[in-house]
Design a protein around this motif. Sequence first.
Motif, PDB file in Angstrom:
ATOM      1  N   ASP A  18       4.464  -5.986   2.259  1.00 39.84           N
ATOM      2  CA  ASP A  18       5.478  -4.946   2.081  1.00 39.84           C
ATOM      3  C   ASP A  18       6.790  -5.299   2.752  1.00 39.84           C
ATOM      4  OD1 ASP A  18       3.887  -3.398   0.555  1.00 39.84           O
ATOM      5  OD2 ASP A  18       3.264  -2.043   2.151  1.00 39.84           O
ATOM      6  N   PRO A 110      -2.417  -1.054   9.003  1.00 38.26           N
ATOM      7  CA  PRO A 110      -2.496  -1.902   7.803  1.00 38.26           C
ATOM      8  C   PRO A 110      -1.608  -1.384   6.680  1.00 38.26           C
ATOM      9  CG  PRO A 110      -4.686  -1.332   8.614  1.00 38.26           C
ATOM     10  CD  PRO A 110      -3.728  -0.480   9.358  1.00 38.26           C
ATOM     11  N   THR A 111      -1.416  -2.231   5.681  1.00 37.76           N
ATOM     12  CA  THR A 111      -0.531  -1.910   4.568  1.00 37.76           C
ATOM     13  C   THR A 111      -0.944  -0.640   3.834  1.00 37.76           C
ATOM     14  OG1 THR A 111      -0.004  -4.240   4.245  1.00 37.76           O
ATOM     15  CG2 THR A 111       0.400  -2.765   2.387  1.00 37.76           C
ATOM     16  N   LYS A 112      -2.259  -0.478   3.579  1.00 33.94           N
ATOM     17  CA  LYS A 112      -2.714   0.708   2.851  1.00 33.94           C
ATOM     18  C   LYS A 112      -2.393   1.984   3.618  1.00 33.94           C
ATOM     19  CE  LYS A 112      -6.416  -1.413   0.136  1.00 33.94           C
ATOM     20  NZ  LYS A 112      -7.869  -1.425  -0.180  1.00 33.94           N
ATOM     21  N   VAL A 113      -2.551   1.931   4.923  1.00 34.63           N
ATOM     22  CA  VAL A 113      -2.233   3.106   5.743  1.00 34.63           C
ATOM     23  C   VAL A 113      -0.727   3.366   5.716  1.00 34.63           C
ATOM     24  CG1 VAL A 113      -2.359   4.105   8.057  1.00 34.63           C
ATOM     25  CG2 VAL A 113      -4.239   2.697   7.204  1.00 34.63           C
ATOM     26  N   LYS A 114       0.057   2.290   5.744  1.00 38.07           N
ATOM     27  CA  LYS A 114       1.513   2.448   5.673  1.00 38.07           C
ATOM     28  C   LYS A 114       1.921   3.177   4.395  1.00 38.07           C
ATOM     29  CE  LYS A 114       2.953  -1.582   8.373  1.00 38.07           C
ATOM     30  NZ  LYS A 114       3.623  -2.902   8.337  1.00 38.07           N
ATOM     31  N   ARG A 115       1.251   2.836   3.300  1.00 37.98           N
ATOM     32  CA  ARG A 115       1.611   3.479   2.032  1.00 37.98           C
ATOM     33  C   ARG A 115       1.306   4.972   2.053  1.00 37.98           C
ATOM     34  NH1 ARG A 115      -0.543  -1.537  -1.703  1.00 37.98           N
ATOM     35  NH2 ARG A 115       1.302  -2.837  -1.440  1.00 37.98           N
ATOM     36  N   TRP A 116       0.193   5.353   2.671  1.00 36.34           N
ATOM     37  CA  TRP A 116      -0.112   6.768   2.803  1.00 36.34           C
ATOM     38  C   TRP A 116       0.856   7.454   3.776  1.00 36.34           C
ATOM     39  CZ3 TRP A 116      -2.505   9.610  -0.484  1.00 36.34           C
ATOM     40  CH2 TRP A 116      -3.514   9.079  -1.282  1.00 36.34           C
ATOM     41  N   ASP A 190       6.247   6.089  -4.082  1.00 32.71           N
ATOM     42  CA  ASP A 190       5.222   5.771  -3.086  1.00 32.71           C
ATOM     43  C   ASP A 190       3.821   6.102  -3.579  1.00 32.71           C
ATOM     44  OD1 ASP A 190       7.148   4.816  -1.401  1.00 32.71           O
ATOM     45  OD2 ASP A 190       7.351   6.674  -0.253  1.00 32.71           O
ATOM     46  N   ARG A 193       2.725   3.245  -5.610  1.00 38.48           N
ATOM     47  CA  ARG A 193       2.297   2.132  -4.769  1.00 38.48           C
ATOM     48  C   ARG A 193       0.896   2.350  -4.215  1.00 38.48           C
ATOM     49  NH1 ARG A 193       8.022   1.435  -1.497  1.00 38.48           N
ATOM     50  NH2 ARG A 193       9.098   0.207  -3.084  1.00 38.48           N
ATOM     51  N   VAL A 194       0.571   3.596  -3.909  1.00 32.71           N
ATOM     52  CA  VAL A 194      -0.755   3.900  -3.372  1.00 32.71           C
ATOM     53  C   VAL A 194      -1.830   3.656  -4.428  1.00 32.71           C
ATOM     54  CG1 VAL A 194      -2.272   5.782  -2.643  1.00 32.71           C
ATOM     55  CG2 VAL A 194      -0.032   5.498  -1.569  1.00 32.71           C
ATOM     56  N   GLY A 197      -1.017  -0.123  -6.348  1.00 33.34           N
ATOM     57  CA  GLY A 197      -0.903  -1.299  -5.494  1.00 33.34           C
ATOM     58  C   GLY A 197       0.401  -2.015  -5.715  1.00 33.34           C
TER      59      GLY A 197
END
Length: 200
Positions: A18, A110-116, A190, A193-194, A197
């Motif tokens: 990201d 992590p990236t997934k958490v950042k997206r949330w 966003d 993105r979640v 991906g």
Amino acid sequence: MSDQHHPTGQAPDADHPDTDLVPDDSDTDIGSTWLDRGIVWLGKKLSLIFAVIVAISAYEIARRYLFDSPTLWVHETVTFMGATLFVLGGLYAFATNRHVRVVLIYDAVPTKVKRWLDVLHQLLGLAFCSMLLYGSWFMAKDAVRAPWGAWRLETSGSAWNPPFPAYLKVIILVAVAVLTLQFILHLIRDLRRVFQGGDA
């Protein structure tokens, strides 16, 4: 993403996919939505007004201290123009991802958490904007209409007495409405993105 499309001309870091979501200092002011790009374009044009502010301020200084003949209009005009630019500057900062943020937790997850967290940020922003819209609507309405219902613009009450307070309050209402739309578009981005991906 190929190297030629990356803002820095380098491939994104595989461990931090990201990193290209953050505007690069070498190619600043690129919005992520059509509205952001429009705000950036308009903001660059309106930034020239700062030069006008400096020019008429210098004119006032010359009139006041060289000719002992101060103006009635310069101070209030400069104040109105500056205040308007600062209000619109908030839209520009959000469009270019340069608003003030606390990233102590954000950078450590992590990236997934950042997206949330990005989604949560947009939702909280929308909640904040709803309160701003509520307040700015009544503020603007009272500035352009008298209590008995007649249309009239609130003035400064000075010797010159321009309707700048009414204009500025309407501008604030419009700016908050645009900011709300920005948050909605960022939320859609966003959420994509979640669920999809990458940088969809």
